[in-house]
Design a protein around this motif. Sequence first.
Motif, PDB file in Angstrom:
ATOM      1  N   VAL A   1       0.737  -1.072  -0.075  1.00  0.00           N
ATOM      2  CA  VAL A   1      -0.048  -0.052   0.010  1.00  0.00           C
ATOM      3  C   VAL A   1       0.935   1.266  -0.118  1.00  0.00           C
ATOM      4  CG1 VAL A   1      -1.848   1.421   1.190  1.00  0.00           C
ATOM      5  CG2 VAL A   1      -1.940  -1.098   1.300  1.00  0.00           C
ATOM      6  N   THR A   2       0.622   2.078  -1.007  1.00  0.00           N
ATOM      7  CA  THR A   2       1.422   3.431  -1.001  1.00  0.00           C
ATOM      8  C   THR A   2       0.604   4.465  -0.811  1.00  0.00           C
ATOM      9  OG1 THR A   2       2.776   2.351  -2.585  1.00  0.00           O
ATOM     10  CG2 THR A   2       3.026   4.805  -2.485  1.00  0.00           C
ATOM     11  N   VAL A   3       0.830   5.287   0.237  1.00  0.00           N
ATOM     12  CA  VAL A   3       0.091   6.327   0.651  1.00  0.00           C
ATOM     13  C   VAL A   3       0.864   7.732   0.165  1.00  0.00           C
ATOM     14  CG1 VAL A   3      -1.049   7.793   2.447  1.00  0.00           C
ATOM     15  CG2 VAL A   3      -1.015   5.510   2.598  1.00  0.00           C
ATOM     16  N   THR A   4       0.189   8.542  -0.812  1.00  0.00           N
ATOM     17  CA  THR A   4       0.988   9.847  -1.200  1.00  0.00           C
ATOM     18  C   THR A   4       0.301  10.921  -0.607  1.00  0.00           C
ATOM     19  OG1 THR A   4       1.583   8.441  -3.027  1.00  0.00           O
ATOM     20  CG2 THR A   4       1.940  10.759  -3.314  1.00  0.00           C
ATOM     21  N   ARG A   5       1.010  12.246  -0.365  1.00  0.00           N
ATOM     22  CA  ARG A   5       0.310  13.368  -0.098  1.00  0.00           C
ATOM     23  C   ARG A   5       1.200  14.493  -0.927  1.00  0.00           C
ATOM     24  NH1 ARG A   5      -0.308  16.358   5.937  1.00  0.00           N
ATOM     25  NH2 ARG A   5      -1.451  18.238   5.116  1.00  0.00           N
ATOM     26  N   ARG A   6       0.559  15.281  -1.478  1.00  0.00           N
ATOM     27  CA  ARG A   6       1.373  16.343  -2.244  1.00  0.00           C
ATOM     28  C   ARG A   6       0.858  17.827  -1.721  1.00  0.00           C
ATOM     29  NH1 ARG A   6       2.070  17.397  -8.449  1.00  0.00           N
ATOM     30  NH2 ARG A   6       3.278  15.453  -8.475  1.00  0.00           N
ATOM     31  N   VAL A   7       1.724  18.812  -1.585  1.00  0.00           N
ATOM     32  CA  VAL A   7       0.991  20.190  -1.314  1.00  0.00           C
ATOM     33  C   VAL A   7       1.878  21.325  -2.270  1.00  0.00           C
ATOM     34  CG1 VAL A   7       2.853  20.763   0.522  1.00  0.00           C
ATOM     35  CG2 VAL A   7       0.543  21.747   0.804  1.00  0.00           C
ATOM     36  N   TYR A   8       1.102  22.109  -2.699  1.00  0.00           N
ATOM     37  CA  TYR A   8       1.579  23.427  -3.310  1.00  0.00           C
ATOM     38  C   TYR A   8       1.846  24.674  -2.655  1.00  0.00           C
ATOM     39  CZ  TYR A   8       0.106  20.352  -7.418  1.00  0.00           C
ATOM     40  OH  TYR A   8       0.111  19.365  -8.091  1.00  0.00           O
ATOM     41  N   ARG A   9       2.497  25.510  -2.934  1.00  0.00           N
ATOM     42  CA  ARG A   9       2.537  26.888  -2.547  1.00  0.00           C
ATOM     43  C   ARG A   9       1.392  27.563  -2.195  1.00  0.00           C
ATOM     44  NH1 ARG A   9       7.620  27.932  -1.044  1.00  0.00           N
ATOM     45  NH2 ARG A   9       9.455  26.944  -2.222  1.00  0.00           N
ATOM     46  N   SER A  10       0.217  27.234  -3.083  1.00  0.00           N
ATOM     47  CA  SER A  10      -1.096  27.946  -2.955  1.00  0.00           C
ATOM     48  C   SER A  10      -1.679  27.204  -1.709  1.00  0.00           C
ATOM     49  CB  SER A  10      -1.900  27.539  -4.253  1.00  0.00           C
ATOM     50  OG  SER A  10      -2.175  26.303  -4.267  1.00  0.00           O
ATOM     51  N   GLY A  11      -1.228  26.186  -1.204  1.00  0.00           N
ATOM     52  CA  GLY A  11      -1.724  25.795   0.052  1.00  0.00           C
ATOM     53  C   GLY A  11      -2.793  24.323  -0.060  1.00  0.00           C
ATOM     54  N   GLU A  12      -2.926  24.178  -1.706  1.00  0.00           N
ATOM     55  CA  GLU A  12      -3.584  23.247  -2.220  1.00  0.00           C
ATOM     56  C   GLU A  12      -3.139  21.908  -1.834  1.00  0.00           C
ATOM     57  OE1 GLU A  12      -5.329  21.579  -6.513  1.00  0.00           O
ATOM     58  OE2 GLU A  12      -4.379  23.861  -6.169  1.00  0.00           O
TER      59      GLU A  12
ATOM     60  N   ASN B   1      -2.443   4.459  -3.331  1.00  0.00           N
ATOM     61  CA  ASN B   1      -2.145   3.456  -4.433  1.00  0.00           C
ATOM     62  C   ASN B   1      -2.296   4.321  -5.659  1.00  0.00           C
ATOM     63  OD1 ASN B   1      -0.963   1.399  -2.913  1.00  0.00           O
ATOM     64  ND2 ASN B   1      -2.480  -0.131  -3.398  1.00  0.00           N
ATOM     65  N   LYS B   2      -2.048   5.338  -5.785  1.00  0.00           N
ATOM     66  CA  LYS B   2      -2.270   6.504  -6.747  1.00  0.00           C
ATOM     67  C   LYS B   2      -3.670   6.628  -7.204  1.00  0.00           C
ATOM     68  CE  LYS B   2       2.094   6.161  -9.208  1.00  0.00           C
ATOM     69  NZ  LYS B   2       3.049   5.271  -8.451  1.00  0.00           N
ATOM     70  N   ARG B   3      -4.564   6.286  -6.469  1.00  0.00           N
ATOM     71  CA  ARG B   3      -5.989   6.957  -6.453  1.00  0.00           C
ATOM     72  C   ARG B   3      -6.321   8.005  -5.479  1.00  0.00           C
ATOM     73  NH1 ARG B   3      -9.730   1.770  -7.061  1.00  0.00           N
ATOM     74  NH2 ARG B   3      -9.217   1.054  -8.910  1.00  0.00           N
ATOM     75  N   PRO B   4      -6.966   9.222  -6.168  1.00  0.00           N
ATOM     76  CA  PRO B   4      -6.920  10.153  -5.308  1.00  0.00           C
ATOM     77  C   PRO B   4      -8.199  10.071  -4.012  1.00  0.00           C
ATOM     78  CG  PRO B   4      -7.287  10.850  -7.439  1.00  0.00           C
ATOM     79  CD  PRO B   4      -7.287   9.369  -7.571  1.00  0.00           C
ATOM     80  N   CYS B   5      -7.794  10.228  -3.010  1.00  0.00           N
ATOM     81  CA  CYS B   5      -8.615  10.115  -1.725  1.00  0.00           C
ATOM     82  C   CYS B   5      -8.760  11.283  -1.064  1.00  0.00           C
ATOM     83  CB  CYS B   5      -8.168   8.964  -1.086  1.00  0.00           C
ATOM     84  SG  CYS B   5      -6.716   9.065  -0.562  1.00  0.00           S
TER      85      CYS B   5
ATOM     86  N   ILE C   1      -7.342   8.351   4.491  1.00  0.00           N
ATOM     87  CA  ILE C   1      -6.075   7.924   5.056  1.00  0.00           C
ATOM     88  C   ILE C   1      -6.113   7.761   6.663  1.00  0.00           C
ATOM     89  CG2 ILE C   1      -3.541   8.427   5.395  1.00  0.00           C
ATOM     90  CD1 ILE C   1      -3.929  10.000   2.675  1.00  0.00           C
ATOM     91  N   MET C   2      -6.608   8.370   7.605  1.00  0.00           N
ATOM     92  CA  MET C   2      -6.673   8.379   8.849  1.00  0.00           C
ATOM     93  C   MET C   2      -7.425   7.093   9.078  1.00  0.00           C
ATOM     94  SD  MET C   2      -5.574  11.098  10.162  1.00  0.00           S
ATOM     95  CE  MET C   2      -5.870  12.755  10.563  1.00  0.00           C
TER      96      MET C   2
END
Length: 455
Positions: A98-109, A115-119, A124-125
Amino acid sequence: MYLKRLELIGFKSFADRTELEFVPGVTAVVGPNGSGKSNVSDAIRWVLGEQSAKSLRGAKMEDIIFAGSDTRKPVNFAEVSLTLDNSDGSLDLEYSEVTVTRRVYRSGESEYSINKRPCRLKDIMELFMDTGVGKEAYSIIGQGRIEEILSTKAEDRRGIFEEAAGIVKYKNRKREAEKRLEETEQNLVRIHDIVSEIDEQAGPLAEQAETAKTYQALHQQLVEHEVSLYVQQIEATHEKWQRSSEQVAGLQNELIQLSATSSTREAELEQAKLKVHEIDQSIEELQQVLLSVSEETEKVEGQREVLRERKRNLAANRQQTMEQLHRLTEKQRSLEEELAEQNKLKQEAELRLAEAEAALQKAQENYSEMLQALTDDVDALKSDYFEKLNQTANLRNDMRHQQQILQTHQARVDRLTQEKARLDQEEAQRQEKLALCQQELAEVEQAINETLAAY
Ligand code: ATP
């Protein structure tokens, strides 16, 4: 379940894509102070859903994005992917990894995916609840945290043990059920309030019900009276209808008789219309004849107008020709006068020439005489001789000049003679043209007279 891999892009000091592989057993990260060891555990906590920038040792969430260095430009986003081995099925997903990914942009988004599926963050919690993995779970113990755990009250330590025992999920559910129960109790209290309010209104409502019943009884009486009234009105209307029907029958009989009379009248009218039609046709034919006669008259009128116009034009032409003829005659007269003048001049010139020749003759005679008389005394008379010679030359010159004038006059006389001949010729042509015009005029007049006679 165990931690297999951690992948960082643009997270804190990890500007470039960095991948850390963890094999079963113990893995130690070693490095000097400030080299970024704690950034690794921050990345793990962040990817598991940490929302507090402070607990990630920053002032705001943007601080976790690589801020640039002397040699590198800042980046626009930070991304961390945590991969866990799930072959034992500890996580409630049908994947061995299982791969959990998080990404944040400078805009705060922020973006999350499993597993590469948006959630959502909540997914995740819930995935890690009661597994010991989580931002606040016992599997992540930061610097100085063991000491903190051991020294705090037993109640504070309880959370860690509850997580380890796997009862957090149930405690959460219990908390939610208690919350709903509390809401239901509040609703019940509100319902009791409403019931007691309705009880208070029951007395006046009973009075209103009594009034309503009286109204219904009176309404019933009104309906019965209205019905009997309607029945009476219907009977009267029916009688009226019968009388009217009889009248209608009588009127229909009259109508039939009138229709028969009307048919006879219509037949007569048709015959009259036929006659009128025939008369109309004859009138139309007569009008047609009248029209053609009028057209013919108009045509003749038009021709007459044309002929009148031609006559007018011919008269105007005749006038012009007469005027031209008069002008030419005048010119001829003036030319003749000029010719006479020239002839007079010529005669004068001839006279002067004759005089000059006579003078010459006389001078020659004088000269001869003098030559004869003065032959012996040539020297003495030489001057006289030259003088006489000069006079002779002058006289010759004069004579030549007079001859030239004479020639000029002669040429002019010739030219005038030619001009006269040409004018005579033109005069003859005009006379011919005038005769033709007069002839044409006579013909046109004759045609007009004939047309007028025919008209
Ligand atoms: P210590 O042993 O002293 O705790 P450490 O090895 O754990 O140190 P960290 O505290 O993890 O090191 O790393 C701090 C380093 O990370 C500093 O050099 C800091 O400049 C760098 N750093 C932190 N945030 C950013 C960021 N947003 N962009 C670039 N570098 C960052």
